[in-house]
Design a protein around this motif. Structure first.
Motif, PDB file in Angstrom:
ATOM      1  N   GLY A 133      33.965  40.617  44.404  1.00  0.00           N
ATOM      2  CA  GLY A 133      34.060  40.429  42.894  1.00  0.00           C
ATOM      3  C   GLY A 133      34.619  41.213  42.078  1.00  0.00           C
ATOM      4  O   GLY A 133      34.761  41.548  40.836  1.00  0.00           O
ATOM      5  N   GLY A 134      35.371  42.359  42.920  1.00  0.00           N
ATOM      6  CA  GLY A 134      36.311  43.251  42.244  1.00  0.00           C
ATOM      7  C   GLY A 134      35.489  44.377  41.717  1.00  0.00           C
ATOM      8  O   GLY A 134      36.079  45.543  41.078  1.00  0.00           O
ATOM      9  N   ASP A 135      34.284  44.520  41.811  1.00  0.00           N
ATOM     10  CA  ASP A 135      33.444  45.494  41.413  1.00  0.00           C
ATOM     11  C   ASP A 135      33.607  46.692  42.502  1.00  0.00           C
ATOM     12  O   ASP A 135      34.117  46.679  43.492  1.00  0.00           O
ATOM     13  CB  ASP A 135      32.025  45.217  41.028  1.00  0.00           C
ATOM     14  CG  ASP A 135      31.336  44.775  42.192  1.00  0.00           C
ATOM     15  OD1 ASP A 135      30.910  45.531  43.270  1.00  0.00           O
ATOM     16  OD2 ASP A 135      31.334  43.438  42.452  1.00  0.00           O
ATOM     17  N   ASN A 136      33.097  48.059  42.031  1.00  0.00           N
ATOM     18  CA  ASN A 136      33.207  49.041  42.761  1.00  0.00           C
ATOM     19  C   ASN A 136      32.053  49.468  43.788  1.00  0.00           C
ATOM     20  O   ASN A 136      31.719  50.459  44.548  1.00  0.00           O
ATOM     21  CB  ASN A 136      33.250  50.227  41.949  1.00  0.00           C
ATOM     22  CG  ASN A 136      34.740  50.678  42.032  1.00  0.00           C
ATOM     23  OD1 ASN A 136      35.499  50.511  42.866  1.00  0.00           O
ATOM     24  ND2 ASN A 136      35.180  51.477  40.690  1.00  0.00           N
ATOM     25  N   TYR A 137      31.307  48.479  44.088  1.00  0.00           N
ATOM     26  CA  TYR A 137      29.961  48.723  44.828  1.00  0.00           C
ATOM     27  C   TYR A 137      29.941  48.036  45.991  1.00  0.00           C
ATOM     28  O   TYR A 137      30.708  47.040  46.291  1.00  0.00           O
ATOM     29  CB  TYR A 137      28.693  48.188  44.103  1.00  0.00           C
ATOM     30  CG  TYR A 137      28.538  48.910  42.687  1.00  0.00           C
ATOM     31  CD1 TYR A 137      28.475  50.268  42.582  1.00  0.00           C
ATOM     32  CD2 TYR A 137      28.711  48.368  41.415  1.00  0.00           C
ATOM     33  CE1 TYR A 137      28.487  50.979  41.085  1.00  0.00           C
ATOM     34  CE2 TYR A 137      28.704  48.805  40.202  1.00  0.00           C
ATOM     35  CZ  TYR A 137      28.517  50.275  40.032  1.00  0.00           C
ATOM     36  OH  TYR A 137      28.585  50.697  38.928  1.00  0.00           O
ATOM     37  N   ALA A 138      29.192  48.649  47.094  1.00  0.00           N
ATOM     38  CA  ALA A 138      28.875  47.909  48.162  1.00  0.00           C
ATOM     39  C   ALA A 138      27.265  47.771  48.554  1.00  0.00           C
ATOM     40  O   ALA A 138      26.563  48.641  48.149  1.00  0.00           O
ATOM     41  CB  ALA A 138      29.359  48.823  49.456  1.00  0.00           C
ATOM     42  N   THR A 139      27.000  46.606  48.764  1.00  0.00           N
ATOM     43  CA  THR A 139      25.528  46.192  49.265  1.00  0.00           C
ATOM     44  C   THR A 139      25.541  45.787  50.634  1.00  0.00           C
ATOM     45  O   THR A 139      26.358  44.988  50.739  1.00  0.00           O
ATOM     46  CB  THR A 139      24.947  45.430  48.208  1.00  0.00           C
ATOM     47  OG1 THR A 139      25.833  43.943  48.256  1.00  0.00           O
ATOM     48  CG2 THR A 139      25.058  46.030  46.787  1.00  0.00           C
ATOM     49  N   ILE A 140      24.448  45.907  51.268  1.00  0.00           N
ATOM     50  CA  ILE A 140      24.018  45.216  52.346  1.00  0.00           C
ATOM     51  C   ILE A 140      22.547  45.095  52.664  1.00  0.00           C
ATOM     52  O   ILE A 140      21.867  45.879  52.484  1.00  0.00           O
ATOM     53  CB  ILE A 140      24.611  45.886  53.679  1.00  0.00           C
ATOM     54  CG1 ILE A 140      26.010  46.217  53.825  1.00  0.00           C
ATOM     55  CG2 ILE A 140      24.146  45.194  55.201  1.00  0.00           C
ATOM     56  CD1 ILE A 140      26.648  47.152  55.029  1.00  0.00           C
ATOM     57  N   ALA A 141      22.283  43.579  53.018  1.00  0.00           N
ATOM     58  CA  ALA A 141      20.644  43.337  53.035  1.00  0.00           C
ATOM     59  C   ALA A 141      20.364  43.860  54.690  1.00  0.00           C
ATOM     60  O   ALA A 141      19.498  44.489  54.760  1.00  0.00           O
ATOM     61  CB  ALA A 141      20.346  42.085  52.796  1.00  0.00           C
ATOM     62  N   GLU A 142      21.091  43.141  55.534  1.00  0.00           N
ATOM     63  CA  GLU A 142      20.790  43.640  56.868  1.00  0.00           C
ATOM     64  C   GLU A 142      21.979  43.885  57.934  1.00  0.00           C
ATOM     65  O   GLU A 142      22.855  42.913  57.444  1.00  0.00           O
ATOM     66  CB  GLU A 142      19.752  42.596  57.364  1.00  0.00           C
ATOM     67  CG  GLU A 142      18.379  42.572  57.175  1.00  0.00           C
ATOM     68  CD  GLU A 142      17.548  44.009  57.791  1.00  0.00           C
ATOM     69  OE1 GLU A 142      17.349  43.919  58.996  1.00  0.00           O
ATOM     70  OE2 GLU A 142      16.909  44.631  56.953  1.00  0.00           O
ATOM     71  N   LEU A 143      21.876  44.606  58.684  1.00  0.00           N
ATOM     72  CA  LEU A 143      22.967  44.378  59.856  1.00  0.00           C
ATOM     73  C   LEU A 143      22.149  44.299  61.063  1.00  0.00           C
ATOM     74  O   LEU A 143      21.127  45.112  61.404  1.00  0.00           O
ATOM     75  CB  LEU A 143      23.790  45.833  59.980  1.00  0.00           C
ATOM     76  CG  LEU A 143      24.909  46.004  58.694  1.00  0.00           C
ATOM     77  CD1 LEU A 143      25.478  47.446  59.035  1.00  0.00           C
ATOM     78  CD2 LEU A 143      25.757  45.074  58.943  1.00  0.00           C
ATOM     79  N   GLU A 144      22.994  43.925  62.392  1.00  0.00           N
ATOM     80  CA  GLU A 144      22.335  43.639  63.455  1.00  0.00           C
ATOM     81  C   GLU A 144      23.550  44.018  64.399  1.00  0.00           C
ATOM     82  O   GLU A 144      24.558  43.364  64.015  1.00  0.00           O
ATOM     83  CB  GLU A 144      21.963  42.200  64.104  1.00  0.00           C
ATOM     84  CG  GLU A 144      20.619  42.002  63.396  1.00  0.00           C
ATOM     85  CD  GLU A 144      20.553  40.132  63.769  1.00  0.00           C
ATOM     86  OE1 GLU A 144      19.066  40.144  63.490  1.00  0.00           O
ATOM     87  OE2 GLU A 144      21.062  39.538  64.216  1.00  0.00           O
ATOM     88  N   ILE A 145      23.449  44.764  65.296  1.00  0.00           N
ATOM     89  CA  ILE A 145      24.746  45.228  66.120  1.00  0.00           C
ATOM     90  C   ILE A 145      24.273  44.351  67.414  1.00  0.00           C
ATOM     91  O   ILE A 145      23.002  44.557  68.201  1.00  0.00           O
ATOM     92  CB  ILE A 145      24.567  46.731  66.403  1.00  0.00           C
ATOM     93  CG1 ILE A 145      24.856  47.141  64.895  1.00  0.00           C
ATOM     94  CG2 ILE A 145      25.777  46.926  67.349  1.00  0.00           C
ATOM     95  CD1 ILE A 145      24.917  48.814  65.163  1.00  0.00           C
ATOM     96  N   LEU A 146      25.398  43.768  68.140  1.00  0.00           N
ATOM     97  CA  LEU A 146      25.280  43.027  69.273  1.00  0.00           C
ATOM     98  C   LEU A 146      25.398  43.608  70.457  1.00  0.00           C
ATOM     99  O   LEU A 146      26.471  44.240  70.441  1.00  0.00           O
ATOM    100  CB  LEU A 146      25.747  41.539  69.054  1.00  0.00           C
ATOM    101  CG  LEU A 146      26.012  40.813  67.642  1.00  0.00           C
ATOM    102  CD1 LEU A 146      26.605  39.674  67.578  1.00  0.00           C
ATOM    103  CD2 LEU A 146      24.259  40.402  67.549  1.00  0.00           C
ATOM    104  N   GLY A 147      24.767  43.463  71.309  1.00  0.00           N
ATOM    105  CA  GLY A 147      24.848  44.044  72.689  1.00  0.00           C
ATOM    106  C   GLY A 147      25.749  43.098  73.724  1.00  0.00           C
ATOM    107  O   GLY A 147      26.314  42.255  73.005  1.00  0.00           O
TER     108      GLY A 147
END
Ligand code: GLA
Ligand code: CA
Length: 780
Positions: free
Chosen positions: A668-682
């Motif tokens: 959206g061109g704004d200056n923020y970062a957001t993340i709800a969840e991250l999974e790292i795959l094996g």
């Protein structure tokens, strides 16, 4: 075609079910709507939990929900309060759930029952009884014969209490839930079928049975013959939330079975709130489409005594207050949110109906400061110990809750030795010859103590306080006390300590009141019980100010009021006026690390938002800066627009211990970062367990205006997010987060869940992934 056929069958079978009923009253699933006695019906349910409200106030709270514009109450049944000891059932007094339903009916409200066996709810062990853990190899929420046997016995007891209150039998129960959000625990349809059959077998066969889950995982365990409902929170994109369900079952009535009005608080984290405007606009959007809902919570109440739970995977115990930023606050009073919701619901009342009056609120009183004049030092009041060669958790000493003291003798040593305690649950104080040398908190993963030189026969005391058992995910296996081992390490030697004297310190009033109280001052700052009285001439609700006290438990007139902890954000404890007496009242406080002054008072307003010390825990240490200048990204990519999980497979696999995601810009061109969840795959492409992960760096977090800590990206809650700071520093791109996997793993990719809200700020666009076996450079 197949889909159409299925929906038609679904519709017809429920209609037939409806017609076969005898007493005339029915609640069934119709075509895209519920049918109450044959007529379309939108459920507007208020979630309230009877153990979180004193029985004396049940009817008051029911009337508050009714006056808000609701037509139904939705409640869990909490197994562990009803079966405190295996085979001993209790449905009396504050546990009389049938009485709660009858009171609802008297006030013209329907009821949805959610009997578990697991309920989550930020409640000790998600409602499961602790004594299940006495069986070391038990499999909870699985087809373990013992677990299923105990579940069946319990749900049959619930059936005896409630099955006759189904609408077909003249009562007000219109729906019953099977299990709870099983999709966020596992994939096991046969288990869900077993629970469904147990629920039916207990007599809940006249009303629709349903499953509730998140839109990302509801298909995993969905049974053909159950209704499917979706849970999501304030701000969520509702269209998106029901998209998949509508595709699969175009003719099902839609229901948000938990629309989160706010959120719960964790010790040591920022007090949670959610916007009333967003809440109202979500409700309106649903009502405009005849979507049913249950507002979780409409009135949260209090997790009295030791009943609050904890979250998983990062052990994070929940506060005693379950205010939840709900429309009706913890003490049953109206809030601005209440009036906003009421204004909306008034517009959606059935023709000819009007809102009932808001009942008067319970009076509030203040209590002038008073001293707790009598003291009983814990170490002077120890009774006969149990002797155990090996260390064991408290369940194996037949103790459910409270603290436990492990004592052993050490041999003389002038060397530098360290004590390593593997899995102390949850808050530990270490003493040598009665002198405190360390405090270890499970919240911070602390487990090591440097010992001073020891004289022969020095007494080692390890006092472990258990907080609530985890109520989420695989965390429900949460044995308390020391669950593995205690080792003494020096340069060339590691010795496992044995031969323990074990003292159980239950969280019971009967135990606390029988201490030997005297006027001795606690000069050594030892764990101690404090007793005092205050006098009132008029009863009323009050908020006990605990800000002089360290950490522990409070009883008033024998009622277990709850846990407190100086770190906050909760600084007062709600004391219901109905538990007070005109005249003298007794207060007992078990304080684990001694108060600054043994004094308290009753306030008229709660304090739920004051963090002490360094405030909320931040993933970035003061002055730290990540230096990626000499690092090469392992992978670079661009996230797609839109909501829902995105899976990214690296083109090659690699070994790594540290995972760094750098966000370069936003969609959206704004200056923020957001993340709800991250999974790292094996290696196998499946998500790695995040149980021992740590977030060791995030360039920026919003910890003032909201609880948007970076650890939210692996709390397994899809509705909680990491949001870079927007209230003060407003740091700009690039933004980075580093996760320590705790050991080296082969990784093949990752999955990313963007925030679910309609608010599209901070949706990351381009990103780079850095992977390393050695720590990243964080320069000061
Ligand atoms: C889920 C669970 C509830 C509760 C909420 C969060 O929806 O089903 O029991 O834990 O999350 O408050
Ligand atoms: Ca999350």
């Amino acid at each position: 075609m197949k889909k159409l056929f299925f929906s038609a069958m679904f519709f017809i079978s429920f209609l037939m079910n409806g017609f076969s009923q005898t007493n005339g009253n029915s609640f069934v699933i119709g075509d895209k709507t519920f049918l109450l006695n044959g007529k379309p019906f939108v459920i507007k349910a208020a979630e309230v939990h009877y153990p979180r409200i004193p029985k004396e106030y049940w009817e008051h709270r029911i009337k508050m929900c009714k006056a808000l514009g609701m037509n139904t109450l939705c409640l869990y049944v909490f197994w562990n309060i009803h079966e405190p000891q295996e085979g001993k059932y209790d449905f009396t007094g504050n546990n009389d759930v049938a009485e709660f339903c009858r009171l609802a009916q008297k006030n013209g409200m329907y009821v949805i029952v959610r009997p578990g066996p697991y309920v989550c709810a930020e409640w000790e062990m998600g409602g499961l009884p602790w004594w299940l853990l006495k069986k070391k190899d038990i499999k909870l929420r699985e087809q373990d014969p013992y677990f299923i046997e105990r579940t069946k016995l319990f749900i049959n007891e619930v059936g005896k209490q409630l099955a006759d209150l189904q609408i077909t039998k003249g009562g007000n129960i219109i729906m019953v839930q099977v299990e709870n959000e099983y999709g966020s625990f596992g994939i096991d349809k046969p288990y869900i079928q077993t629970i469904r059959d147990i629920v039916k077998g207990a007599g809940f066969s006249d009303v629709p049975l349903f499953q509730c889950d998140w839109n990302s995982n509801f298909q995993n365990n969905a049974l053909d013959d159950l209704l499917w409902t979706i849970n999501f929170g304030t701000g969520a994109n509702i269209e998106e939330q029901f998209k998949k369900l509508k595709e699969l079952r175009p003719n099902t009535p839609l229901m948000c079975s938990e629309f989160w009005s706010g959120w719960f608080d964790h010790w040591g984290a920022k007090h949670e709130t959610r916007s009333a405007t967003a809440l109202v606009s979500g409700l309106q959007e649903m009502l405009d489409q005849n979507i049913s809902f249950s507002l979780y919570m409409t009135h949260g109440g209090t997790s009295f005594g030791h009943w609050s739970g904890a979250n998983f995977p990062n052990f994070s115990p929940t506060c005693t207050s379950y205010d939840y930023d709900a429309p009706i606050n913890e003490s049953g009073k109206v809030t601005p949110k209440y009036f906003e919701v009421r204004k909306l619901l008034e517009r959606y009342l059935p023709e000819g109906e009007s809102l009932s009056d808001i009942p008067d609120s319970i009076p509030t009183i203040s209590i002038p400061a008073f001293d707790l004049t009598e003291t009983a030092l814990l170490f002077d009041n120890l009774t006969k110990p149990k002797i155990s060669e090996e260390i064991k958790s408290m369940e194996f000493f037949d103790q459910g809750w409270g603290s436990i003291l492990y004592r052993t003798k050490l041999v003389k040593s002038d060397k530098q030795q360290t004590l390593v305690i593997t899995e102390a649950h949850d808050w530990t104080q270490v003493f040598i010859d009665g002198k405190k040398i360390a405090t270890l908190s499970r919240l911070r993963g602390e487990n090591t103590v440097k010992l001073p030189p020891l004289k022969e026969g020095a007494i080692l005391d390890i006092l472990v306080e258990a907080m609530g058992r985890m109520n989420f995910g695989k965390g429900i296996y949460d044995w308390k006390g020391i669950t593995e081992k205690v080792e003494l390490k020096s340069d060339n030697e590691t010795k496992v300590l044995k031969n323990w004297q074990v003292y159980t310190i239950p969280a019971d009033y009967s135990f606390a009141k029988n201490m030997n109280y005297g006027n001795a001052k606690n000069t050594n700052k030892q764990p101690a019980f404090y007793k005092g009285t205050f006098t009132i001439n008029k009863k009323g609700d009050t908020f006990l100010n605990m800000s002089n006290w360290s950490k522990g438990l409070v009883w008033i007139n024998g009622y277990a009021i709850g846990r407190y902890w100086e770190i906050g954000p909760q600084q007062t404890l709600y004391v219901p006026g109905c538990w007070l007496k005109e005249g003298e009242n007794e207060v007992i406080i078990f304080d684990l690390a001694s108060p600054t002054i043994a004094k308290t008072e009753g306030l008229r307003q709660p304090i739920l938002n004051v963090l002490t010390g360094n405030g909320a825990y931040s993933c970035r240490k003061a002055g730290e800066n990540l230096d990626l200048k000499n690092e090469n990204p392992f992978y670079s990519g661009t996230f797609k627009e839109g909501k829902g999980w995105q899976q990214i497979n690296f083109n090659k696999q690699t070994k790594t211990r540290y995972f760094c995601l750098e966000a370069i810009n936003s969609l959206g061109g704004d200056n923020y970062a957001t993340i709800a969840e991250l999974e790292i795959l094996g290696e196998d492409g499946k998500p790695l367990s995040c149980q021992h992960w740590k977030c060791i760096y995030a360039d920026s977090e919003e910890l003032d205006a909201a609880n948007n800590t970076a650890t939210n990206v692996f709390d397994l809650q899809e509705s909680t997010i990491w949001h870079t700071n927007y209230s003060t520093t407003k740091a700009a791109f690039p933004h980075q987060i580093i996760i320590d996997l705790e050991e080296e793993k082969v990784v093949s990719g990752f999955s990313y869940l963007p925030r679910a809200e309609q608010d599209n700020t901070g949706m990351i666009k381009d990103y780079k992934i850095y992977l390393k076996q050695t720590p990243f450079k964080l320069k000061n």
